[in-house]
Design a protein around this motif. Structure first.
Motif, PDB file in Angstrom:
ATOM      1  N   THR A   1       0.971  -1.278   0.011  1.00  0.00           N
ATOM      2  CA  THR A   1      -0.022   0.278  -0.136  1.00  0.00           C
ATOM      3  C   THR A   1       1.135   1.048   0.144  1.00  0.00           C
ATOM      4  O   THR A   1       2.206   1.224   0.807  1.00  0.00           O
ATOM      5  CB  THR A   1      -0.359   0.077   1.440  1.00  0.00           C
ATOM      6  N   ILE A   2       0.221   1.711  -1.076  1.00  0.00           N
ATOM      7  CA  ILE A   2       1.349   3.400  -0.816  1.00  0.00           C
ATOM      8  C   ILE A   2       0.468   4.622  -0.550  1.00  0.00           C
ATOM      9  O   ILE A   2      -0.816   4.746  -1.905  1.00  0.00           O
ATOM     10  CB  ILE A   2       2.219   3.540  -2.739  1.00  0.00           C
ATOM     11  N   GLU A   3       0.520   5.414  -0.026  1.00  0.00           N
ATOM     12  CA  GLU A   3       0.117   6.506   0.520  1.00  0.00           C
ATOM     13  C   GLU A   3       0.330   7.546  -0.120  1.00  0.00           C
ATOM     14  O   GLU A   3       1.495   8.219   1.031  1.00  0.00           O
ATOM     15  CB  GLU A   3      -0.940   6.697   1.694  1.00  0.00           C
ATOM     16  N   SER A   4       0.205   8.713  -0.712  1.00  0.00           N
ATOM     17  CA  SER A   4       1.313   9.623  -1.335  1.00  0.00           C
ATOM     18  C   SER A   4       0.301  11.278  -1.130  1.00  0.00           C
ATOM     19  O   SER A   4      -0.876  11.288   0.087  1.00  0.00           O
ATOM     20  CB  SER A   4       1.024   9.679  -3.381  1.00  0.00           C
ATOM     21  N   THR A   5       1.566  11.625  -0.794  1.00  0.00           N
ATOM     22  CA  THR A   5       1.556  13.101   0.088  1.00  0.00           C
ATOM     23  C   THR A   5       0.922  14.292  -0.628  1.00  0.00           C
ATOM     24  O   THR A   5       0.297  15.181  -0.889  1.00  0.00           O
ATOM     25  CB  THR A   5       2.531  13.543   0.220  1.00  0.00           C
ATOM     26  N   GLY A   6       0.829  13.795  -2.566  1.00  0.00           N
ATOM     27  CA  GLY A   6       0.058  14.893  -3.464  1.00  0.00           C
ATOM     28  C   GLY A   6       0.893  15.323  -4.223  1.00  0.00           C
ATOM     29  O   GLY A   6       0.772  15.745  -5.709  1.00  0.00           O
ATOM     30  N   ALA A   7       2.569  14.944  -4.227  1.00  0.00           N
ATOM     31  CA  ALA A   7       3.486  15.978  -5.370  1.00  0.00           C
ATOM     32  C   ALA A   7       3.240  15.139  -6.533  1.00  0.00           C
ATOM     33  O   ALA A   7       2.963  15.310  -7.711  1.00  0.00           O
ATOM     34  CB  ALA A   7       4.934  16.112  -4.457  1.00  0.00           C
ATOM     35  N   LEU A   8       2.857  13.746  -5.992  1.00  0.00           N
ATOM     36  CA  LEU A   8       3.372  12.934  -7.746  1.00  0.00           C
ATOM     37  C   LEU A   8       2.166  11.707  -7.425  1.00  0.00           C
ATOM     38  O   LEU A   8       1.703  11.367  -6.328  1.00  0.00           O
ATOM     39  CB  LEU A   8       4.662  12.436  -7.648  1.00  0.00           C
ATOM     40  N   PRO A   9       1.090  11.234  -7.947  1.00  0.00           N
ATOM     41  CA  PRO A   9       0.601  10.033  -7.909  1.00  0.00           C
ATOM     42  C   PRO A   9       0.822   8.836  -7.529  1.00  0.00           C
ATOM     43  O   PRO A   9       2.051   8.545  -7.898  1.00  0.00           O
ATOM     44  CB  PRO A   9      -0.202   9.512  -9.169  1.00  0.00           C
ATOM     45  N   PRO A  10       0.479   7.809  -6.708  1.00  0.00           N
ATOM     46  CA  PRO A  10       1.568   6.173  -5.998  1.00  0.00           C
ATOM     47  C   PRO A  10       1.937   5.918  -7.127  1.00  0.00           C
ATOM     48  O   PRO A  10       2.679   4.885  -6.376  1.00  0.00           O
ATOM     49  CB  PRO A  10       0.470   5.784  -5.369  1.00  0.00           C
TER      50      PRO A  10
END
Length: 364
Positions: free
Chosen positions: A332-341
């Protein structure tokens, strides 16, 4: 190396392992007190006497390795990595957290701050704001480099609360991007010297970024201004990695777990089946109607199992066994929003590939 008697090999096809050894090689069995068979069997000749090759072969790896995407949203991704060792899965996790670069605010130039928040606390809060900027379009700023449009992003925050006005909430969306660079002048050694700003943009940064640069989340509260208070500052963001500071980490979290496997060693029927269904807090089990009023418990949703072990306590202790598949990882990857997961994962793969190439070059 596992010991095998001649009795163990009766009725076992050539080139195959006995059931108990195959279980030990491919599964972690979760007992009530602790898991067993947790160690991986890496030695290539561990089962040579049984005609089984345990070595890692590239053709076998390419044939068995798979990635299956289970869930993909704007900020979160869940996928299965099948046919891979735990060390590789953990390498991806560590690279995602610490080595995939992002942009984050590194320097804050305070012009005025009469709020109740100290300068260093406000600067720290600014540094943790996720920025909507693609780090692949920017370069690292080294110690001897001059800040320019390719290695520095400049933001301005200038707010004041007039006397007699209600308290003013300062949010992240009030950071204004300056595509032409810094507007603050450095102190010069003499009054005759030409004033210089803190960055030297030779062109408009929009040509580099291809889009306006802002913040990922607009409603992060930075401060609250009372009547007569003001904040005026300039913030400079640069490229970095999470290994240097957590503010550059591109993920809120990246984690994995082995695929759960719920096995019935014997049937659980009647009242025991109903009790088992009620026991499970994550609703793994269901009741299957066999007809003639007979019902039994089945593992309908084993993937949801969290290994709380409620199902292997009480009357079902000898009936249910919990296992984990050693080479099947739910990532599972949760991105902070700079780049899509999904982009973050491909970037992590590239970084691991570069590390491998560097090692091969040094060895040769």
């Amino acid at each position: 190396m596992p010991k095998v008697s001649a009795l163990d090999m009766e009725d076992v096809p050539k080139g195959k392992l006995p059931e108990h050894l195959e279980l030990q090689r491919t599964r972690v069995v979760c007992k009530g007190d602790a898991p067993i068979h947790t160690e991986g069997i890496q030695y290539s000749g561990a089962y040579a006497s049984m005609g089984v090759d345990n070595s890692l072969r590239m053709d076998n790896f390419c044939k068995n390795f798979k990635i299956e995407i289970k869930r993909l949203t704007e900020d979160e991704m869940e996928f299965d990595m099948i046919g891979i060792d735990a060390s590789i899965a953990n390498a991806f996790r560590r690279i995602l957290i610490a080595e995939v670069p992002t942009m984050a605010i590194e320097k804050v130039f305070m012009v005025d701050n009469t709020s109740v928040i100290a300068d260093e606390v406000l600067a720290h809060r600014l540094g943790l704001i996720p920025l909507d900027a693609d780090p692949r379009q920017f370069e690292y700023l080294s110690e001897n480099d001059v800040p320019n449009e390719r290695n520095t992003i400049v933001y301005e925050l200038k707010l004041s609360c007039k006397k007699g006005s209600p308290r003013l909430t300062v949010k992240s969306d009030q950071l204004k991007w300056l595509p032409d660079g810094s507007q603050l002048h450095k102190e010069t050694p003499s009054q005759s010297a030409e004033p210089k700003t803190y960055t030297s943009f030779s062109g408009n940064q929009l040509e580099v970024s291809k889009k306006p640069l802002g913040v990922t989340y607009k409603d992060i509260i930075l401060a609250k201004l009372g009547a007569g208070q003001a904040i005026e500052l300039e913030a400079h963001a640069v490229k970095g990695i999470g290994k240097d500071h957590a503010k550059w980490s591109p993920v809120a979290t990246a984690w994995y777990r082995m695929l759960p496997e719920v096995v019935f060693l014997k049937e659980v029927t009647g009242a025991d089946a109903e009790e088992l269904v009620k026991k499970c807090p994550v609703n793994v089990f269901d009741i299957e109607d066999l007809g003639n009023g007979k019902k039994r418990a089945v593992a309908a949703r084993p993937r949801a199992c969290t290994l709380c072990r409620e199902c292997i306590r009480g009357v079902t202790e000898e009936a249910v066994e919990l296992r984990r598949v050693k080479d099947h990882f739910i990532f599972t990857i949760e991105s902070t929003g700079a780049l899509p997961p999904e982009v973050l994962f491909t970037e992590a793969v590239k970084i691991l590939e570069e590390k491998c190439n560097r090692l091969i070059t040094e060895l040769s």
